[in-house]
Design a protein around this motif. Structure first.
Motif, PDB file in Angstrom:
ATOM      1  N   ALA A 156     -92.540  47.846 -16.637  1.00 43.82           N
ATOM      2  CA  ALA A 156     -93.760  48.667 -16.647  1.00 43.82           C
ATOM      3  C   ALA A 156     -94.029  49.247 -15.257  1.00 43.82           C
ATOM      4  O   ALA A 156     -93.625  48.678 -14.237  1.00 43.82           O
ATOM      5  N   LEU A 157     -94.722  50.373 -15.256  1.00 45.44           N
ATOM      6  CA  LEU A 157     -95.117  50.989 -13.979  1.00 45.44           C
ATOM      7  C   LEU A 157     -96.013  50.026 -13.187  1.00 45.44           C
ATOM      8  O   LEU A 157     -95.888  49.895 -11.969  1.00 45.44           O
ATOM      9  N   GLU A 158     -96.916  49.344 -13.896  1.00 45.49           N
ATOM     10  CA  GLU A 158     -97.800  48.373 -13.243  1.00 45.49           C
ATOM     11  C   GLU A 158     -96.979  47.342 -12.458  1.00 45.49           C
ATOM     12  O   GLU A 158     -97.304  47.008 -11.315  1.00 45.49           O
ATOM     13  N   THR A 159     -95.916  46.869 -13.069  1.00 44.54           N
ATOM     14  CA  THR A 159     -95.093  45.826 -12.451  1.00 44.54           C
ATOM     15  C   THR A 159     -94.447  46.340 -11.164  1.00 44.54           C
ATOM     16  O   THR A 159     -94.439  45.651 -10.136  1.00 44.54           O
ATOM     17  N   ALA A 160     -93.940  47.562 -11.232  1.00 41.56           N
ATOM     18  CA  ALA A 160     -93.309  48.152 -10.041  1.00 41.56           C
ATOM     19  C   ALA A 160     -94.347  48.367  -8.935  1.00 41.56           C
ATOM     20  O   ALA A 160     -94.081  48.104  -7.750  1.00 41.56           O
ATOM     21  N   CYS A 161     -95.535  48.823  -9.311  1.00 42.30           N
ATOM     22  CA  CYS A 161     -96.582  49.077  -8.297  1.00 42.30           C
ATOM     23  C   CYS A 161     -97.054  47.758  -7.670  1.00 42.30           C
ATOM     24  O   CYS A 161     -97.318  47.704  -6.468  1.00 42.30           O
ATOM     25  N   ILE A 162     -97.152  46.703  -8.480  1.00 41.65           N
ATOM     26  CA  ILE A 162     -97.557  45.410  -7.919  1.00 41.65           C
ATOM     27  C   ILE A 162     -96.507  44.949  -6.905  1.00 41.65           C
ATOM     28  O   ILE A 162     -96.849  44.528  -5.782  1.00 41.65           O
ATOM     29  N   ALA A 163     -95.239  45.044  -7.270  1.00 45.39           N
ATOM     30  CA  ALA A 163     -94.180  44.565  -6.361  1.00 45.39           C
ATOM     31  C   ALA A 163     -94.220  45.325  -5.042  1.00 45.39           C
ATOM     32  O   ALA A 163     -94.148  44.725  -3.952  1.00 45.39           O
ATOM     33  N   GLU A 164     -94.371  46.632  -5.131  1.00 45.15           N
ATOM     34  CA  GLU A 164     -94.371  47.439  -3.899  1.00 45.15           C
ATOM     35  C   GLU A 164     -95.656  47.212  -3.094  1.00 45.15           C
ATOM     36  O   GLU A 164     -95.638  47.156  -1.862  1.00 45.15           O
ATOM     37  N   GLY A 165     -96.777  47.056  -3.816  1.00 44.28           N
ATOM     38  CA  GLY A 165     -98.052  46.826  -3.125  1.00 44.28           C
ATOM     39  C   GLY A 165     -98.101  45.462  -2.458  1.00 44.28           C
ATOM     40  O   GLY A 165     -98.576  45.320  -1.330  1.00 44.28           O
ATOM     41  N   TYR A 166     -97.583  44.484  -3.150  1.00 47.28           N
ATOM     42  CA  TYR A 166     -97.527  43.115  -2.623  1.00 47.28           C
ATOM     43  C   TYR A 166     -96.716  43.108  -1.317  1.00 47.28           C
ATOM     44  O   TYR A 166     -97.146  42.561  -0.291  1.00 47.28           O
ATOM     45  N   ALA A 167     -95.542  43.747  -1.376  1.00 47.85           N
ATOM     46  CA  ALA A 167     -94.659  43.761  -0.196  1.00 47.85           C
ATOM     47  C   ALA A 167     -95.340  44.457   0.987  1.00 47.85           C
ATOM     48  O   ALA A 167     -95.285  43.972   2.122  1.00 47.85           O
ATOM     49  N   GLU A 168     -96.020  45.561   0.709  1.00 50.13           N
ATOM     50  CA  GLU A 168     -96.655  46.270   1.833  1.00 50.13           C
ATOM     51  C   GLU A 168     -97.836  45.477   2.387  1.00 50.13           C
ATOM     52  O   GLU A 168     -98.069  45.473   3.598  1.00 50.13           O
ATOM     53  N   TYR A 169     -98.569  44.802   1.519  1.00 54.82           N
ATOM     54  CA  TYR A 169     -99.689  43.995   2.032  1.00 54.82           C
ATOM     55  C   TYR A 169     -99.162  42.953   3.020  1.00 54.82           C
ATOM     56  O   TYR A 169     -99.734  42.751   4.099  1.00 54.82           O
ATOM     57  N   LEU A 170     -98.071  42.293   2.643  1.00 60.79           N
ATOM     58  CA  LEU A 170     -97.512  41.267   3.550  1.00 60.79           C
ATOM     59  C   LEU A 170     -97.091  41.885   4.875  1.00 60.79           C
ATOM     60  O   LEU A 170     -97.243  41.276   5.935  1.00 60.79           O
ATOM     61  N   GLU A 171     -96.606  43.110   4.792  1.00 56.88           N
ATOM     62  CA  GLU A 171     -96.112  43.792   6.003  1.00 56.88           C
ATOM     63  C   GLU A 171     -97.260  44.187   6.932  1.00 56.88           C
ATOM     64  O   GLU A 171     -97.128  44.106   8.154  1.00 56.88           O
ATOM     65  N   ILE A 172     -98.395  44.610   6.372  1.00 59.44           N
ATOM     66  CA  ILE A 172     -99.434  45.221   7.217  1.00 59.44           C
ATOM     67  C   ILE A 172    -100.652  44.346   7.456  1.00 59.44           C
ATOM     68  O   ILE A 172    -101.484  44.675   8.295  1.00 59.44           O
ATOM     69  N   HIS A 173    -100.793  43.240   6.745  1.00 64.77           N
ATOM     70  CA  HIS A 173    -102.088  42.554   6.795  1.00 64.77           C
ATOM     71  C   HIS A 173    -102.446  42.084   8.206  1.00 64.77           C
ATOM     72  O   HIS A 173    -103.599  42.185   8.628  1.00 64.77           O
ATOM     73  N   ASP A 174    -101.474  41.624   8.959  1.00 62.74           N
ATOM     74  CA  ASP A 174    -101.763  41.157  10.324  1.00 62.74           C
ATOM     75  C   ASP A 174    -102.219  42.305  11.214  1.00 62.74           C
ATOM     76  O   ASP A 174    -103.145  42.165  12.008  1.00 62.74           O
ATOM     77  N   LYS A 175    -101.550  43.445  11.049  1.00 60.63           N
ATOM     78  CA  LYS A 175    -101.874  44.594  11.892  1.00 60.63           C
ATOM     79  C   LYS A 175    -103.289  45.098  11.654  1.00 60.63           C
ATOM     80  O   LYS A 175    -103.912  45.698  12.528  1.00 60.63           O
ATOM     81  N   LEU A 176    -103.807  44.881  10.428  1.00 62.86           N
ATOM     82  CA  LEU A 176    -105.169  45.342  10.119  1.00 62.86           C
ATOM     83  C   LEU A 176    -106.197  44.217  10.217  1.00 62.86           C
ATOM     84  O   LEU A 176    -107.380  44.437  10.017  1.00 62.86           O
ATOM     85  N   GLY A 177    -105.728  43.012  10.508  1.00 59.84           N
ATOM     86  CA  GLY A 177    -106.651  41.873  10.638  1.00 59.84           C
ATOM     87  C   GLY A 177    -107.058  41.289   9.292  1.00 59.84           C
ATOM     88  O   GLY A 177    -108.120  40.673   9.172  1.00 59.84           O
ATOM     89  N   LEU A 178    -106.228  41.476   8.272  1.00 59.29           N
ATOM     90  CA  LEU A 178    -106.591  41.028   6.913  1.00 59.29           C
ATOM     91  C   LEU A 178    -106.063  39.628   6.637  1.00 59.29           C
ATOM     92  O   LEU A 178    -104.937  39.298   7.001  1.00 59.29           O
ATOM     93  N   PRO A 179    -106.858  38.820   5.951  1.00 61.21           N
ATOM     94  CA  PRO A 179    -106.432  37.440   5.696  1.00 61.21           C
ATOM     95  C   PRO A 179    -105.385  37.323   4.593  1.00 61.21           C
ATOM     96  O   PRO A 179    -105.264  38.196   3.730  1.00 61.21           O
ATOM     97  N   LEU A 180    -104.653  36.246   4.642  1.00 61.43           N
ATOM     98  CA  LEU A 180    -103.686  35.903   3.592  1.00 61.43           C
ATOM     99  C   LEU A 180    -103.686  34.387   3.507  1.00 61.43           C
ATOM    100  O   LEU A 180    -103.278  33.702   4.447  1.00 61.43           O
ATOM    101  N   ILE A 181    -104.192  33.861   2.412  1.00 62.62           N
ATOM    102  CA  ILE A 181    -104.247  32.408   2.257  1.00 62.62           C
ATOM    103  C   ILE A 181    -103.133  32.015   1.296  1.00 62.62           C
ATOM    104  O   ILE A 181    -103.163  32.337   0.106  1.00 62.62           O
ATOM    105  N   ARG A 182    -102.139  31.328   1.849  1.00 59.79           N
ATOM    106  CA  ARG A 182    -100.900  31.070   1.100  1.00 59.79           C
ATOM    107  C   ARG A 182    -101.076  29.869   0.166  1.00 59.79           C
ATOM    108  O   ARG A 182    -100.435  28.833   0.342  1.00 59.79           O
TER     109      ARG A 182
END
Ligand SMILES: O=C(CO)COP(=O)(O)O
Length: 468
Positions: free
Chosen positions: A68-94
């Motif tokens: 599904a398109l949703e699945t592809a967008c989640i995968a790409e969005g997830y990957a980019e969040y991990l890449e940029i969250h530190d640079k924007l000061g965004l939290p990530l609770i593992r």
């Protein structure tokens, strides 16, 4: 917010309608790719529709439909969040998620679900027996039959993320028009002219990210919609901070075709939530809280984690998912119209937003949208309000604490009231700072807050809806 008409008659490469998480992410993507972007939001502040309430999970998409398109967008969005969250000061609770089967039927579904996760590229999953499941989460109630862990499902801050996306767009030249409703428009073969309640503007491309009103904006601007929004309400219970110690993982049931089901998890703000329900309704505006449903939700939460029975509830809230008659997202570039519909982005929108934005940008290539990406974009940092990060109350010179429950400082409130994305309503201020969202729900700090915000909000505190 009366604005001079001249300020609105700008000409943009791209006009994004709707400043929810999807619109904010799209504005960021196009700005970074070199476009002049206008974001048009009918509410006084951003994140006022579907994006104002959700379960704040960064999903891997393990249970999304393969292909599904949703699945592809989640995968790409997830990957980019991990890449940029530190640079924007965004939290990530593992935290990681634990999918728990409570019935024989649910247990029978686990092998297929694990295979689905692997098909979706979420491979780090292994089945767990009842004892292994319980060993990972000893507080679980009776009846656990089996489970599996999804280590890379994380908790995030649902409001800082879209704020950061839009802040980055604004810091790199985008324009935000709030309190601005699109009332009509037309395309002359080269440019769109959009009529808005704050005057007309022109744009080369229009992107409809209007969430709960996505089908109506399509009908208004291109004469038809290929889908109908069917709002799906989700009610949640928020437990006070001591409850957060009761669960380490994001506790998920086996999902159904309609919903991921009732989730129990901590939040980035140090609480614990139980929800959402999945209730289809016609109303696009009001997500009513229903005492009987909340009582059932509470009972279910206590079955999942019996120790919740002794915990205080801080708040209850409900949100609306912009679901449609289709399971998948409805994202379409309309040939010959320079117009993209980004519709039916249901509850996974927070996880997929950055990926959805990349997908939409690629679609616009067919409109000849080619700009030179910014060489060295500005990366603004959002103020951290996650309980798991260093907070302003721990830092000198903060002006003192205004909201003691959530330990929100005067400096944090001042910051949220200024800058290019200054809060325009109490709800907006809450989403930026957590002020009044603690156990007293504003009983003790509202007077001080009213004094601090006097004359600075488009929607003054007395008139503000008590929503989040
Ligand atoms: O919690 C949710 C997503 O994070 C809700 O998902 P559903 O819309 O599938 O119920």
């Amino acid at each position: 917010m009366p604005a001079a008409p001249s300020a609105l008659q700008g000409s943009f490469d791209v006009a994004v309608i709707g400043a929810g998480v999807i619109g904010c992410a799209i504005a960021r993507r196009f700005t970074l790719e070199g476009a002049r972007v206008a974001v048009i939001e009918k509410a006084p502040d951003i994140l006022d529709g579907a994006s104002k309430g959700n379960s704040a999970i960064l999903h891997t998409g393990f249970d999304a439909p393969p292909g599904a398109l949703e699945t592809a967008c989640i995968a790409e969005g997830y990957a980019e969040y991990l890449e940029i969250h530190d640079k924007l000061g965004l939290p990530l609770i593992r935290a990681g998620a634990l999918v728990v089967a409570w019935t024989e039927e649910e247990e029978a579904l686990l092998p297929a679900l694990i295979q689905q996760a692997r098909d979706n590229g979420v491979a780090d999953i292994a089945p767990l027996s009842a004892a292994e499941t319980r060993a990972l989460e000893p507080g679980l109630g009776a009846g656990v039959r089996a489970g599996f862990r999804v280590p890379r499902e994380y908790l995030i801050d649902p409001w800082s993320a879209p704020h950061a996306y839009l802040l980055q767009a604004l810091a790199n030249g985008a324009t935000l028009l709030r309190g601005c409703e699109v009332t009509g428009g037309g395309f002359d073969g080269a440019m769109w002219r959009l009529e808005t309640t704050r005057g007309p503007l022109s744009a080369g491309i229009v992107i409809n990210a209007a969430g709960l009103y996505g089908d109506r904006i399509d009908a208004r601007l291109i004469g038809h919609s290929d889908f109908t929004i069917r709002p799906r309400k989700g009610q949640f219970i928020v437990y006070d901070k001591p409850a957060a110690a009761l669960a380490t993982h994001i506790l998920l049931p086996v999902p159904s075709k309609i919903t991921k089901g009732i989730v129990v998890c901590r939040t980035a703000f140090g609480n614990l939530i139980v929800g959402p329900t999945a209730e289809d309704q016609d109303d696009r505006e009001t997500a009513a809280l229903v005492p009987e449903t909340l009582a059932a939700l509470r009972a279910r939460g206590e079955e999942i984690l019996p120790a919740l029975a002794g915990q205080d509830v801080t708040a209850i809230y409900a949100g609306l998912r912009p679901a449609s008659e289709f399971k998948d997202y409805q994202i379409r570039a309309h040939a010959g119209l320079n117009y993209v519909t980004v519709g039916a982005i249901r509850s996974t929108g927070l996880s997929s937003a950055l990926g959805t934005a990349r997908h939409v940008h690629r679609l616009c290539a067919e409109f000849g949208h080619q700009r030179t990406p910014l060489g060295a974009p500005v990366w603004p940092q959002v103020t951290g309000i996650s309980e798991y990060a260093r907070r302003d109350w721990q830092c000198p010179g903060n002006g003192g604490i205004v909201c003691h429950c959530e330990r929100v400082t005067r400096r944090e409130i001042e910051a949220a009231l200024s800058g290019p994305l200054a809060a325009q309503s109490l709800a907006g201020l809450k989403r930026r700072t957590r002020v009044t969202m603690g156990r007293c729900q504003g009983f003790y700090c509202s007077a001080a807050l009213a004094a601090l915000t006097k004359g600075r909000l488009t929607q003054p505190m007395a008139e503000a809806e008590d929503d989040r």
